[in-house]
Design a protein around this motif. Structure first.
Motif, PDB file in Angstrom:
ATOM      1  N   VAL A 194     -15.125  30.184  27.716  1.00 55.79           N
ATOM      2  CA  VAL A 194     -14.309  31.355  26.744  1.00 55.79           C
ATOM      3  C   VAL A 194     -15.164  30.651  25.204  1.00 55.79           C
ATOM      4  CG1 VAL A 194     -12.881  32.873  25.029  1.00 55.79           C
ATOM      5  CG2 VAL A 194     -12.825  31.950  27.291  1.00 55.79           C
ATOM      6  N   TYR A 195     -15.487  29.097  24.538  1.00 52.11           N
ATOM      7  CA  TYR A 195     -15.996  28.671  23.731  1.00 52.11           C
ATOM      8  C   TYR A 195     -17.283  29.421  23.501  1.00 52.11           C
ATOM      9  CZ  TYR A 195     -18.225  26.553  19.510  1.00 52.11           C
ATOM     10  OH  TYR A 195     -18.590  26.038  19.193  1.00 52.11           O
ATOM     11  N   SER A 196     -17.731  28.868  24.332  1.00 51.64           N
ATOM     12  CA  SER A 196     -19.645  29.238  24.207  1.00 51.64           C
ATOM     13  C   SER A 196     -20.299  30.660  24.299  1.00 51.64           C
ATOM     14  CB  SER A 196     -19.765  28.950  26.301  1.00 51.64           C
ATOM     15  OG  SER A 196     -19.286  28.657  27.032  1.00 51.64           O
ATOM     16  N   ILE A 197     -19.131  31.491  25.409  1.00 55.23           N
ATOM     17  CA  ILE A 197     -19.396  33.217  25.661  1.00 55.23           C
ATOM     18  C   ILE A 197     -19.484  33.369  24.054  1.00 55.23           C
ATOM     19  CG2 ILE A 197     -18.760  35.628  26.796  1.00 55.23           C
ATOM     20  CD1 ILE A 197     -17.489  33.955  29.039  1.00 55.23           C
ATOM     21  N   THR A 198     -17.996  33.390  23.589  1.00 54.95           N
ATOM     22  CA  THR A 198     -18.438  33.316  22.342  1.00 54.95           C
ATOM     23  C   THR A 198     -19.057  33.584  20.921  1.00 54.95           C
ATOM     24  OG1 THR A 198     -16.011  32.971  21.705  1.00 54.95           O
ATOM     25  CG2 THR A 198     -16.115  33.890  20.387  1.00 54.95           C
ATOM     26  N   GLN A 199     -19.560  31.935  21.090  1.00 53.44           N
ATOM     27  CA  GLN A 199     -20.556  31.639  20.577  1.00 53.44           C
ATOM     28  C   GLN A 199     -21.902  32.142  21.221  1.00 53.44           C
ATOM     29  OE1 GLN A 199     -20.223  28.752  18.431  1.00 53.44           O
ATOM     30  NE2 GLN A 199     -22.668  28.299  17.849  1.00 53.44           N
ATOM     31  N   GLU A 200     -22.269  32.480  21.996  1.00 54.02           N
ATOM     32  CA  GLU A 200     -23.365  33.016  22.553  1.00 54.02           C
ATOM     33  C   GLU A 200     -23.515  34.808  21.596  1.00 54.02           C
ATOM     34  OE1 GLU A 200     -25.515  33.899  26.281  1.00 54.02           O
ATOM     35  OE2 GLU A 200     -24.508  32.148  26.205  1.00 54.02           O
ATOM     36  N   LEU A 201     -22.637  34.858  21.831  1.00 50.26           N
ATOM     37  CA  LEU A 201     -21.892  36.737  21.084  1.00 50.26           C
ATOM     38  C   LEU A 201     -21.996  36.342  20.006  1.00 50.26           C
ATOM     39  CD1 LEU A 201     -21.507  38.977  22.232  1.00 50.26           C
ATOM     40  CD2 LEU A 201     -18.770  38.416  21.615  1.00 50.26           C
ATOM     41  N   PHE A 202     -21.507  35.522  19.405  1.00 50.88           N
ATOM     42  CA  PHE A 202     -21.530  35.606  17.764  1.00 50.88           C
ATOM     43  C   PHE A 202     -23.294  35.395  16.830  1.00 50.88           C
ATOM     44  CE2 PHE A 202     -17.335  35.726  15.516  1.00 50.88           C
ATOM     45  CZ  PHE A 202     -16.899  36.455  16.944  1.00 50.88           C
ATOM     46  N   ALA A 203     -23.430  34.317  17.522  1.00 47.44           N
ATOM     47  CA  ALA A 203     -24.905  33.892  17.282  1.00 47.44           C
ATOM     48  C   ALA A 203     -25.417  35.149  17.692  1.00 47.44           C
ATOM     49  CB  ALA A 203     -25.919  32.921  18.636  1.00 47.44           C
ATOM     50  N   GLN A 204     -26.062  36.002  18.754  1.00 49.40           N
ATOM     51  CA  GLN A 204     -26.900  37.068  19.021  1.00 49.40           C
ATOM     52  C   GLN A 204     -26.667  37.671  18.307  1.00 49.40           C
ATOM     53  OE1 GLN A 204     -25.888  38.787  22.939  1.00 49.40           O
ATOM     54  NE2 GLN A 204     -26.707  41.360  22.423  1.00 49.40           N
ATOM     55  N   HIS A 205     -25.571  38.495  17.261  1.00 48.51           N
ATOM     56  CA  HIS A 205     -25.552  39.357  16.205  1.00 48.51           C
ATOM     57  C   HIS A 205     -25.343  38.384  15.100  1.00 48.51           C
ATOM     58  CE1 HIS A 205     -24.512  42.398  19.478  1.00 48.51           C
ATOM     59  NE2 HIS A 205     -24.239  41.746  20.436  1.00 48.51           N
ATOM     60  N   LYS A 206     -25.415  37.704  15.001  1.00 48.54           N
ATOM     61  CA  LYS A 206     -25.310  36.499  13.962  1.00 48.54           C
ATOM     62  C   LYS A 206     -24.503  36.997  12.297  1.00 48.54           C
ATOM     63  CE  LYS A 206     -30.794  37.657  13.478  1.00 48.54           C
ATOM     64  NZ  LYS A 206     -30.646  37.634  14.421  1.00 48.54           N
ATOM     65  N   LEU A 207     -23.645  36.599  13.414  1.00 50.83           N
ATOM     66  CA  LEU A 207     -22.325  36.007  13.071  1.00 50.83           C
ATOM     67  C   LEU A 207     -21.438  35.382  12.474  1.00 50.83           C
ATOM     68  CD1 LEU A 207     -20.377  39.371  15.192  1.00 50.83           C
ATOM     69  CD2 LEU A 207     -21.829  39.375  12.963  1.00 50.83           C
ATOM     70  N   LEU A 208     -22.361  34.282  12.611  1.00 50.60           N
ATOM     71  CA  LEU A 208     -21.172  32.771  13.084  1.00 50.60           C
ATOM     72  C   LEU A 208     -21.473  32.356  11.408  1.00 50.60           C
ATOM     73  CD1 LEU A 208     -23.451  30.805  15.283  1.00 50.60           C
ATOM     74  CD2 LEU A 208     -20.828  31.163  15.965  1.00 50.60           C
ATOM     75  N   ASP A 209     -21.525  33.042  10.399  1.00 52.46           N
ATOM     76  CA  ASP A 209     -21.437  32.600   9.365  1.00 52.46           C
ATOM     77  C   ASP A 209     -20.678  33.667   8.076  1.00 52.46           C
ATOM     78  OD1 ASP A 209     -23.481  34.679   9.394  1.00 52.46           O
ATOM     79  OD2 ASP A 209     -24.664  32.977   7.838  1.00 52.46           O
ATOM     80  N   LEU A 210     -20.139  34.545   8.611  1.00 51.85           N
ATOM     81  CA  LEU A 210     -19.328  35.371   7.828  1.00 51.85           C
ATOM     82  C   LEU A 210     -18.225  34.619   6.464  1.00 51.85           C
ATOM     83  CD1 LEU A 210     -18.120  38.111  10.763  1.00 51.85           C
ATOM     84  CD2 LEU A 210     -19.712  38.125   9.364  1.00 51.85           C
TER      85      LEU A 210
END
Length: 211
Positions: A194-210
Motif C-alpha cells: 500500500v505504501y509503495s503504490i501510494t508513493q508511486e501515485l503521488f510521485a507521478q502527480h507531483k504530490l509528494l510535497d503538498l
C-alpha cells in the motif's frame, strides 16, 4: 482474542486483513479498508501510551477528515486513492495546493507516518531487543524530515521510554512471540505494498510535497 478486539484493544490481525483488502487486482488502493487499517494502527499507537500521542492525535484527526470525504456528497470520488487524486487534481494543481483539507494532503501525512510504522514493525520483527533504537532509526528514516526540530527532539526522548520487544509482541494480541513474529511477517508486505503504490501515485502527480 475477539474479546480484546471488541474492547477496542489493538489487534494485528485486524490491521493485516484491512491492508490486505486495500489493494484491488487493478492495483488501486481502496480508501475504506485503508482507513480501517489506520484505525487499527492508531489503537496500536494509543496502547503504547503518551509516547506516541503526538503522532496518534494527528493520525486521528487525519482519519476523521478522510472519513468526512468518504461519507460526503462527493463520496463516489473517494472510493480509491486513484479516484481521489483524479478528482482533486481536476481543479488544477494550484487549487489543490491551496486546500488545507484536501484528501491528497491528508493522505500524504498518513502516508509518511505509515512508512515509519512499516520500518518500525520490520525492526520489531527482525529481533533487535532495543526498541528505542529501532523506533528512532525508523523515525529518522521517515517522519523526522517532516517534523520541526522541537517535535523531533521530543520524539527521540520519548522513544527512550518504550517497552521491551517482548512487551510489543504481546501488544500485538496474536498469541505467543513466535505467532506475533509470524503475523508481522504477513502484515508488513501488505503495508509495504500500500505504501509503495501510494508513493508511486503521488510521485507521478507531483504530490509528494503538498504543503
Amino acid at each position: 482474542a475477539m474479546a480484546a478486539a471488541a474492547a477496542g484493544a489493538f489487534s494485528l490481525r485486524e490491521v493485516l486483513d484491512a491492508f490486505q483488502e486495500c489493494v484491488t487486482e487493478q492495483r488501486e488502493v481502496l480508501l475504506e479498508p485503508y482507513l480501517s487499517g489506520w484505525r487499527g494502527l492508531i489503537r496500536f499507537l494509543q496502547s503504547l501510551g503518551a509516547v506516541f500521542s503526538f503522532i496518534s492525535k494527528d493520525a486521528v484527526a487525519k482519519v476523521a477528515l478522510l472519513e468526512g470525504h468518504c461519507g460526503g456528497q462527493q463520496r463516489q470520488q473517494y472510493v480509491s486513492l486513484q479516484s481521489m487524486v483524479r478528482h482533486e487534481l481536476a481543479a488544477g494543481p494550484a487549487a489543490l495546493r491551496a486546500r488545507r483539507d484536501s484528501g491528497c494532503r491528508t493522505v500524504l501525512r498518513l502516508h509518511r507516518a505509515l512508512r515509519w510504522l512499516q520500518l518500525f514493525l520490520e525492526g520489531l520483527r527482525s529481533g533487535d531487543p532495543r526498541t528505542s533504537v529501532l523506533c528512532t532509526d525508523a523515525y529518522n528514516a521517515s517522519l523526522a524530515a517532516h517534523h520541526p526540530w522541537v517535535v523531533r527532539k521530543a520524539a527521540t526522548l520519548a522513544f527512550c521510554a518504550l517497552p521491551s520487544r517482548d512487551a510489543f509482541l504481546e501488544i500485538m494480541n496474536v498469541g505467543p512471540p513466535e505467532e506475533a513474529e509470524a503475523a508481522l511477517g504477513e502484515a508488513i508486505p501488505y503495508i509495504g505494498d500500500v505504501y509503495s503504490i501510494t508513493q508511486e501515485l503521488f510521485a507521478q502527480h507531483k504530490l509528494l510535497d503538498l504543503p
